[in-house]
Design an enzyme around this catalytic site. Structure first.
Site, PDB file in Angstrom:
ATOM      1  N   LYS A 178      25.613  36.437  36.438  1.00 43.18           N
ATOM      2  CA  LYS A 178      27.525  35.111  35.719  1.00 43.18           C
ATOM      3  C   LYS A 178      27.628  34.524  37.312  1.00 43.18           C
ATOM      4  O   LYS A 178      27.385  35.249  37.824  1.00 43.18           O
ATOM      5  CB  LYS A 178      28.340  35.811  35.744  1.00 43.18           C
ATOM      6  CG  LYS A 178      29.504  35.399  35.294  1.00 43.18           C
ATOM      7  CD  LYS A 178      31.412  35.664  34.967  1.00 43.18           C
ATOM      8  CE  LYS A 178      32.035  34.597  34.338  1.00 43.18           C
ATOM      9  NZ  LYS A 178      33.100  35.334  34.903  1.00 43.18           N
ATOM     10  N   SER A 226      37.176  39.172  35.686  1.00 41.05           N
ATOM     11  CA  SER A 226      38.469  39.221  37.176  1.00 41.05           C
ATOM     12  C   SER A 226      39.718  39.033  36.179  1.00 41.05           C
ATOM     13  O   SER A 226      40.469  38.988  36.317  1.00 41.05           O
ATOM     14  CB  SER A 226      38.069  38.329  38.333  1.00 41.05           C
ATOM     15  OG  SER A 226      36.667  39.030  38.230  1.00 41.05           O
ATOM     16  N   ASN A 227      39.822  38.483  35.269  1.00 43.48           N
ATOM     17  CA  ASN A 227      40.719  37.246  34.236  1.00 43.48           C
ATOM     18  C   ASN A 227      40.932  39.078  33.704  1.00 43.48           C
ATOM     19  O   ASN A 227      42.429  39.070  32.842  1.00 43.48           O
ATOM     20  CB  ASN A 227      40.049  36.611  33.001  1.00 43.48           C
ATOM     21  CG  ASN A 227      40.165  35.400  34.240  1.00 43.48           C
ATOM     22  OD1 ASN A 227      40.867  34.957  34.637  1.00 43.48           O
ATOM     23  ND2 ASN A 227      38.459  35.016  34.374  1.00 43.48           N
ATOM     24  N   GLY A 284      30.167  30.968  34.890  1.00 40.05           N
ATOM     25  CA  GLY A 284      31.627  31.521  34.656  1.00 40.05           C
ATOM     26  C   GLY A 284      32.655  30.270  34.886  1.00 40.05           C
ATOM     27  O   GLY A 284      33.416  31.152  35.051  1.00 40.05           O
ATOM     28  N   SER A 286      29.624  32.046  38.582  1.00 40.28           N
ATOM     29  CA  SER A 286      31.188  31.896  38.790  1.00 40.28           C
ATOM     30  C   SER A 286      31.445  30.366  40.574  1.00 40.28           C
ATOM     31  O   SER A 286      32.901  30.498  40.111  1.00 40.28           O
ATOM     32  CB  SER A 286      32.364  32.470  38.804  1.00 40.28           C
ATOM     33  OG  SER A 286      32.015  33.761  37.775  1.00 40.28           O
TER      34      SER A 286
END
Length: 308
Positions: free
Chosen positions: A167, A48-49, A192, A169
């Site tokens: 993961k 996502s980042n 996450g 998050s």
């Protein structure tokens, strides 16, 4: 046969852009080479980042290739290859495999949220895993998808031989604890968000994919090292010192703030890609102040809890 073991801190790497909006592959490779020295366990390309949603397929594949080439050979390479359709997810995952990715992180499909029942999610991840040339992990990030992988879904999928972890998050520690109770011992439950790192370690979680590890990888690694050394006080102190900065770069100021924090900490943040907007000057001052306070607190922790 037991599943591949994942342990340690992994940054979901940012994608530096030129001001024109083109990917700055040179600065991207510089980041990976610098992170190589920071004791991280691997890299997640296209998380996502990474602003993955804004990248073309060609750009995605080039980023995976650049990560593989720049990373130390003993580090794990994970690629985010989740798409909205099963067919496209399998295709991108296997292209990533050919480029050298060791495993794929697969986002839950979310556009047709109402149709994503437990049955649909189980079928989706099972079909992807059945046709993937590399192991896959589930990516549970309700912040963006508004879909939370439930215990009944995870319990079924955790027994698939090619689904090796998830993961999570959510930052939901009670949910994490509930998952740990029924998951097979060889299933990699990965935290996450740095806001949940210390509590997750106490639950037996051994791996973390953290946005904060882009700008402060060594500090994130130190939390786990201190915990595993039995120095719980130091681990908690470092963790608590990092919480305000983590809140700033994952919530308050988001990816633009994270990239600016990277710039301040000696990494290459670069520009964001439109329609995302650059962090403004006022918010830059706030991020800089938070970083300065964080580093001062960490110096204090170091002076109080020096490990030989």
């Amino acid at each position: 046969m037991s599943k591949m073991k994942i342990k340690g801190i992994i940054p979901p790497v940012v994608t530096p852009f030129h001001e024109s909006g083109e990917v700055d592959y040179q600065r991207f490779a510089q980041n990976v080479q610098k992170w190589n020295k920071d004791k991280v366990s691997g890299f997640l390309a296209l998380g996502s980042n990474s602003e993955t949603i804004y990248l073309t397929e060609e750009e995605k594949l080039t980023i995976i290739k650049e990560t593989v080439q720049a990373a130390k050979k003993d580090l794990l390479i994970m690629a985010g290859t989740g798409m909205e359709s099963t067919r496209e997810t399998i295709a991108l995952t296997n292209k990533a495999a050919k480029l050298g990715a060791h495993m794929a992180l697969i986002l839950t499909p979310f556009y047709y949220k109402g149709a994503m029942t437990s049955e649909a999610l189980i079928r989706y991840f099972s079909d992807v895993a059945n046709h993937s040339d590399i192991p896959i992990l589930i990516y549970n990030v309700p912040k963006y998808t508004h879909i939370n992988v439930s215990a009944d879904v995870l319990e079924v999928l955790s027994h698939h031989p090619n689904i090796i972890g998830m993961k999570d998050s959510t930052g939901d520690i009670p949910q994490l604890a509930a998952f740990k109770k029924f998951l097979p011992a060889d299933f990699n439950l990965i935290v996450g968000t740095a806001s949940a790192l210390f509590p997750a370690l106490t639950l037996g979680v051994e791996a973390a994919i953290l946005a904060l590890a882009n700008c402060n990888p060594r500090e994130c690694v130190r939390i786990q090292e201190a915990y595993e050394d039995g120095d719980l006080i130091a681990a908690k102190e470092i963790y608590q010192s990092l919480i305000p900065l983590n809140t700033a770069v994952t919530g308050t100021y988001g990816i633009p703030g994270l990239k600016y924090a990277c710039d301040l900490m000696g990494y290459q943040g670069g520009f964001v890609r439109s329609p995302m907007m650059q962090i403004n000057e006022q918010d830059k001052k706030k991020v800089k102040h938070i970083i300065n306070q964080t580093m001062e607190n960490l110096v204090r922790v170091d002076s109080e809890y020096t490990r030989k």
